[in-house]
Design a protein around this motif. Structure first.
Motif, PDB file in Angstrom:
ATOM      1  N   ALA A 150     -54.330  89.715  94.363  1.00 38.41           N
ATOM      2  CA  ALA A 150     -55.325  89.950  93.316  1.00 38.41           C
ATOM      3  C   ALA A 150     -54.919  91.137  92.442  1.00 38.41           C
ATOM      4  O   ALA A 150     -55.037  91.095  91.214  1.00 38.41           O
ATOM      5  CB  ALA A 150     -56.701  90.178  93.931  1.00 38.41           C
ATOM      6  N   ARG A 151     -54.406  92.194  93.070  1.00 39.65           N
ATOM      7  CA  ARG A 151     -53.971  93.372  92.320  1.00 39.65           C
ATOM      8  C   ARG A 151     -52.811  93.029  91.379  1.00 39.65           C
ATOM      9  O   ARG A 151     -52.826  93.364  90.196  1.00 39.65           O
ATOM     10  CB  ARG A 151     -53.556  94.486  93.286  1.00 39.65           C
ATOM     11  CG  ARG A 151     -53.205  95.810  92.595  1.00 39.65           C
ATOM     12  CD  ARG A 151     -52.678  96.845  93.588  1.00 39.65           C
ATOM     13  NE  ARG A 151     -51.332  96.542  94.052  1.00 39.65           N
ATOM     14  CZ  ARG A 151     -50.212  96.720  93.325  1.00 39.65           C
ATOM     15  NH1 ARG A 151     -50.281  97.196  92.103  1.00 39.65           N
ATOM     16  NH2 ARG A 151     -49.028  96.437  93.831  1.00 39.65           N
ATOM     17  N   LEU A 152     -51.825  92.327  91.911  1.00 44.61           N
ATOM     18  CA  LEU A 152     -50.654  91.971  91.106  1.00 44.61           C
ATOM     19  C   LEU A 152     -51.008  91.000  89.985  1.00 44.61           C
ATOM     20  O   LEU A 152     -50.531  91.150  88.859  1.00 44.61           O
ATOM     21  CB  LEU A 152     -49.559  91.387  92.002  1.00 44.61           C
ATOM     22  CG  LEU A 152     -48.919  92.372  92.983  1.00 44.61           C
ATOM     23  CD1 LEU A 152     -47.983  91.645  93.943  1.00 44.61           C
ATOM     24  CD2 LEU A 152     -48.200  93.482  92.243  1.00 44.61           C
ATOM     25  N   LEU A 153     -51.844  90.018  90.276  1.00 44.98           N
ATOM     26  CA  LEU A 153     -52.251  89.080  89.232  1.00 44.98           C
ATOM     27  C   LEU A 153     -53.034  89.803  88.135  1.00 44.98           C
ATOM     28  O   LEU A 153     -52.909  89.470  86.952  1.00 44.98           O
ATOM     29  CB  LEU A 153     -53.074  87.931  89.824  1.00 44.98           C
ATOM     30  CG  LEU A 153     -52.280  86.910  90.628  1.00 44.98           C
ATOM     31  CD1 LEU A 153     -53.224  85.908  91.293  1.00 44.98           C
ATOM     32  CD2 LEU A 153     -51.249  86.195  89.776  1.00 44.98           C
ATOM     33  N   GLY A 154     -53.818  90.797  88.508  1.00 50.74           N
ATOM     34  CA  GLY A 154     -54.537  91.597  87.518  1.00 50.74           C
ATOM     35  C   GLY A 154     -53.575  92.331  86.593  1.00 50.74           C
ATOM     36  O   GLY A 154     -53.793  92.401  85.381  1.00 50.74           O
ATOM     37  N   LYS A 155     -52.507  92.863  87.161  1.00 48.26           N
ATOM     38  CA  LYS A 155     -51.500  93.546  86.342  1.00 48.26           C
ATOM     39  C   LYS A 155     -50.788  92.568  85.414  1.00 48.26           C
ATOM     40  O   LYS A 155     -50.546  92.871  84.247  1.00 48.26           O
ATOM     41  CB  LYS A 155     -50.478  94.260  87.241  1.00 48.26           C
ATOM     42  CG  LYS A 155     -51.033  95.493  87.923  1.00 48.26           C
ATOM     43  CD  LYS A 155     -49.989  96.182  88.764  1.00 48.26           C
ATOM     44  CE  LYS A 155     -49.104  97.031  87.877  1.00 48.26           C
ATOM     45  NZ  LYS A 155     -48.254  97.964  88.633  1.00 48.26           N
ATOM     46  N   VAL A 156     -50.450  91.392  85.939  1.00 48.94           N
ATOM     47  CA  VAL A 156     -49.791  90.370  85.115  1.00 48.94           C
ATOM     48  C   VAL A 156     -50.724  89.944  83.984  1.00 48.94           C
ATOM     49  O   VAL A 156     -50.309  89.847  82.825  1.00 48.94           O
ATOM     50  CB  VAL A 156     -49.368  89.151  85.979  1.00 48.94           C
ATOM     51  CG1 VAL A 156     -48.920  87.995  85.116  1.00 48.94           C
ATOM     52  CG2 VAL A 156     -48.263  89.555  86.954  1.00 48.94           C
ATOM     53  N   GLU A 157     -51.983  89.719  84.319  1.00 51.64           N
ATOM     54  CA  GLU A 157     -52.958  89.320  83.296  1.00 51.64           C
ATOM     55  C   GLU A 157     -53.084  90.396  82.221  1.00 51.64           C
ATOM     56  O   GLU A 157     -53.120  90.105  81.029  1.00 51.64           O
ATOM     57  CB  GLU A 157     -54.316  89.050  83.934  1.00 51.64           C
ATOM     58  CG  GLU A 157     -55.363  88.612  82.924  1.00 51.64           C
ATOM     59  CD  GLU A 157     -56.729  88.405  83.538  1.00 51.64           C
ATOM     60  OE1 GLU A 157     -57.557  87.751  82.886  1.00 51.64           O
ATOM     61  OE2 GLU A 157     -56.974  88.903  84.659  1.00 51.64           O
ATOM     62  N   GLY A 158     -53.135  91.653  82.638  1.00 55.53           N
ATOM     63  CA  GLY A 158     -53.228  92.751  81.672  1.00 55.53           C
ATOM     64  C   GLY A 158     -52.042  92.782  80.724  1.00 55.53           C
ATOM     65  O   GLY A 158     -52.200  92.974  79.516  1.00 55.53           O
ATOM     66  N   ALA A 159     -50.854  92.588  81.272  1.00 58.36           N
ATOM     67  CA  ALA A 159     -49.649  92.584  80.427  1.00 58.36           C
ATOM     68  C   ALA A 159     -49.670  91.418  79.456  1.00 58.36           C
ATOM     69  O   ALA A 159     -49.352  91.572  78.269  1.00 58.36           O
ATOM     70  CB  ALA A 159     -48.397  92.529  81.304  1.00 58.36           C
ATOM     71  N   LEU A 160     -50.063  90.243  79.946  1.00 55.36           N
ATOM     72  CA  LEU A 160     -50.115  89.072  79.067  1.00 55.36           C
ATOM     73  C   LEU A 160     -51.219  89.206  78.027  1.00 55.36           C
ATOM     74  O   LEU A 160     -51.067  88.766  76.883  1.00 55.36           O
ATOM     75  CB  LEU A 160     -50.301  87.792  79.889  1.00 55.36           C
ATOM     76  CG  LEU A 160     -49.100  87.393  80.753  1.00 55.36           C
ATOM     77  CD1 LEU A 160     -49.455  86.205  81.637  1.00 55.36           C
ATOM     78  CD2 LEU A 160     -47.885  87.074  79.884  1.00 55.36           C
ATOM     79  N   CYS A 161     -52.320  89.829  78.402  1.00 57.84           N
ATOM     80  CA  CYS A 161     -53.421  90.039  77.468  1.00 57.84           C
ATOM     81  C   CYS A 161     -52.988  90.982  76.343  1.00 57.84           C
ATOM     82  O   CYS A 161     -53.271  90.737  75.173  1.00 57.84           O
ATOM     83  CB  CYS A 161     -54.638  90.595  78.205  1.00 57.84           C
ATOM     84  SG  CYS A 161     -56.125  90.638  77.215  1.00 57.84           S
ATOM     85  N   THR A 162     -52.284  92.041  76.706  1.00 52.85           N
ATOM     86  CA  THR A 162     -51.768  92.973  75.707  1.00 52.85           C
ATOM     87  C   THR A 162     -50.827  92.245  74.751  1.00 52.85           C
ATOM     88  O   THR A 162     -50.898  92.422  73.540  1.00 52.85           O
ATOM     89  CB  THR A 162     -51.037  94.146  76.392  1.00 52.85           C
ATOM     90  OG1 THR A 162     -51.970  94.820  77.236  1.00 52.85           O
ATOM     91  CG2 THR A 162     -50.453  95.109  75.390  1.00 52.85           C
ATOM     92  N   GLU A 163     -49.968  91.415  75.312  1.00 48.81           N
ATOM     93  CA  GLU A 163     -49.025  90.643  74.497  1.00 48.81           C
ATOM     94  C   GLU A 163     -49.765  89.670  73.576  1.00 48.81           C
ATOM     95  O   GLU A 163     -49.438  89.521  72.411  1.00 48.81           O
ATOM     96  CB  GLU A 163     -48.054  89.888  75.405  1.00 48.81           C
ATOM     97  CG  GLU A 163     -46.958  89.149  74.679  1.00 48.81           C
ATOM     98  CD  GLU A 163     -46.008  90.081  73.936  1.00 48.81           C
ATOM     99  OE1 GLU A 163     -45.464  89.636  72.910  1.00 48.81           O
ATOM    100  OE2 GLU A 163     -45.810  91.216  74.364  1.00 48.81           O
ATOM    101  N   ALA A 164     -50.787  89.006  74.106  1.00 49.78           N
ATOM    102  CA  ALA A 164     -51.562  88.059  73.302  1.00 49.78           C
ATOM    103  C   ALA A 164     -52.280  88.776  72.166  1.00 49.78           C
ATOM    104  O   ALA A 164     -52.353  88.267  71.039  1.00 49.78           O
ATOM    105  CB  ALA A 164     -52.573  87.314  74.174  1.00 49.78           C
ATOM    106  N   ALA A 165     -52.801  89.972  72.434  1.00 49.58           N
ATOM    107  CA  ALA A 165     -53.507  90.737  71.407  1.00 49.58           C
ATOM    108  C   ALA A 165     -52.558  91.127  70.279  1.00 49.58           C
ATOM    109  O   ALA A 165     -52.941  91.129  69.118  1.00 49.58           O
ATOM    110  CB  ALA A 165     -54.149  91.976  72.021  1.00 49.58           C
ATOM    111  N   ARG A 166     -51.307  91.438  70.614  1.00 53.21           N
ATOM    112  CA  ARG A 166     -50.313  91.778  69.584  1.00 53.21           C
ATOM    113  C   ARG A 166     -50.059  90.598  68.655  1.00 53.21           C
ATOM    114  O   ARG A 166     -49.809  90.768  67.488  1.00 53.21           O
ATOM    115  CB  ARG A 166     -48.997  92.189  70.229  1.00 53.21           C
ATOM    116  CG  ARG A 166     -48.976  93.593  70.692  1.00 53.21           C
ATOM    117  CD  ARG A 166     -47.547  94.017  71.035  1.00 53.21           C
ATOM    118  NE  ARG A 166     -47.631  95.049  72.037  1.00 53.21           N
ATOM    119  CZ  ARG A 166     -47.047  95.020  73.214  1.00 53.21           C
ATOM    120  NH1 ARG A 166     -46.268  94.019  73.534  1.00 53.21           N
ATOM    121  NH2 ARG A 166     -47.206  95.993  74.069  1.00 53.21           N
ATOM    122  N   GLY A 167     -50.120  89.398  69.225  1.00 51.29           N
ATOM    123  CA  GLY A 167     -49.868  88.198  68.434  1.00 51.29           C
ATOM    124  C   GLY A 167     -51.121  87.639  67.777  1.00 51.29           C
ATOM    125  O   GLY A 167     -51.098  86.555  67.229  1.00 51.29           O
ATOM    126  N   GLY A 168     -52.214  88.361  67.867  1.00 48.06           N
ATOM    127  CA  GLY A 168     -53.450  87.898  67.240  1.00 48.06           C
ATOM    128  C   GLY A 168     -54.300  87.039  68.157  1.00 48.06           C
ATOM    129  O   GLY A 168     -55.359  86.573  67.759  1.00 48.06           O
TER     130      GLY A 168
END
Length: 193
Positions: A150-168
């Motif tokens: 759960a901890r690791l998936l949360g970190k992965v989700e956070g990284a992907l969310c940051t990336e998605a936000a950069r792309g709009g």
């Protein structure tokens, strides 16, 4: 390549492939996440089918249960799906009696979508189905592994969310607190077994 060599089986198997297509050798974790995600969605689809739901509709209902009435445009943004997909989902859910749409009193051009009182029984069933899906998904992990996953998936989700936000793109993080159309208090979150 001749017709004869094209028919010959590959005689030197690649030790590096290990069951993964060669195109994903530089992304084994992404490939694993993709495979697990697909299998999880299949399992969720089976559980939802028993409730009369199609995959994805439960997320729409979860949002409505947690927030109360919302504008259809806000719902589309919150679930991060194509407007035509959400419209079709809402039509099916409305036909089943789980949601209702009505004009927004603040802006008659907009529609408000809300969970119906009869959908409260569905809430209980969706929680039960997701709990069973959780137990099956994590069956091979002990408590510390579940916590770490759960901890690791949360970190992965956070990284992907940051990336998605950069792309709009938008992330559909935690739903904002709101009114609960089901008047009965919800049980406490079950522990990860």
């Amino acid at each position: 390549m001749t017709a004869e060599t094209a028919r010959e089986p590959r005689t030197t198997p690649s030790a590096c492939a290990a069951g993964a297509p060669s195109a994903v050798l530089d992304g084994p974790v992404s490939h694993a996440i993709s495979r697990v995600s697909r299998l999880h969605r299949i399992a969720a689809g089976r559980a939802l089918r028993d409730l009369g739901l199609h995959p994805g509709q439960e997320f729409l209902m979860m949002h409505l249960w947690d927030t109360g009435p919302v504008r259809q445009a806000e719902l589309i943004k919150a679930v991060g799906l194509d407007p035509s997909t959400v419209t079709k989902m809402l039509q099916r859910l409305e036909h089943a009696g789980h949601v209702r749409r009505r004009p927004d009193p603040a802006d008659r051009r907009a529609s408000l979508v809300e969970a119906t009182d009869t959908s409260c029984g569905l809430l209980v069933e969706v929680r039960r189905a997701w709990g069973e899906l959780e137990r099956r998904t994590l069956a091979g992990l002990d408590a510390s592994e579940r916590t770490e996953l759960a901890r690791l998936l949360g970190k992965v989700e956070g990284a992907l969310c940051t990336e998605a936000a950069r792309g709009g793109g938008a992330c559909d993080g935690a739903a904002p607190a709101g009114t609960d159309p089901c008047s009965e208090p919800r049980p406490a979150e079950p522990p990860l077994l």
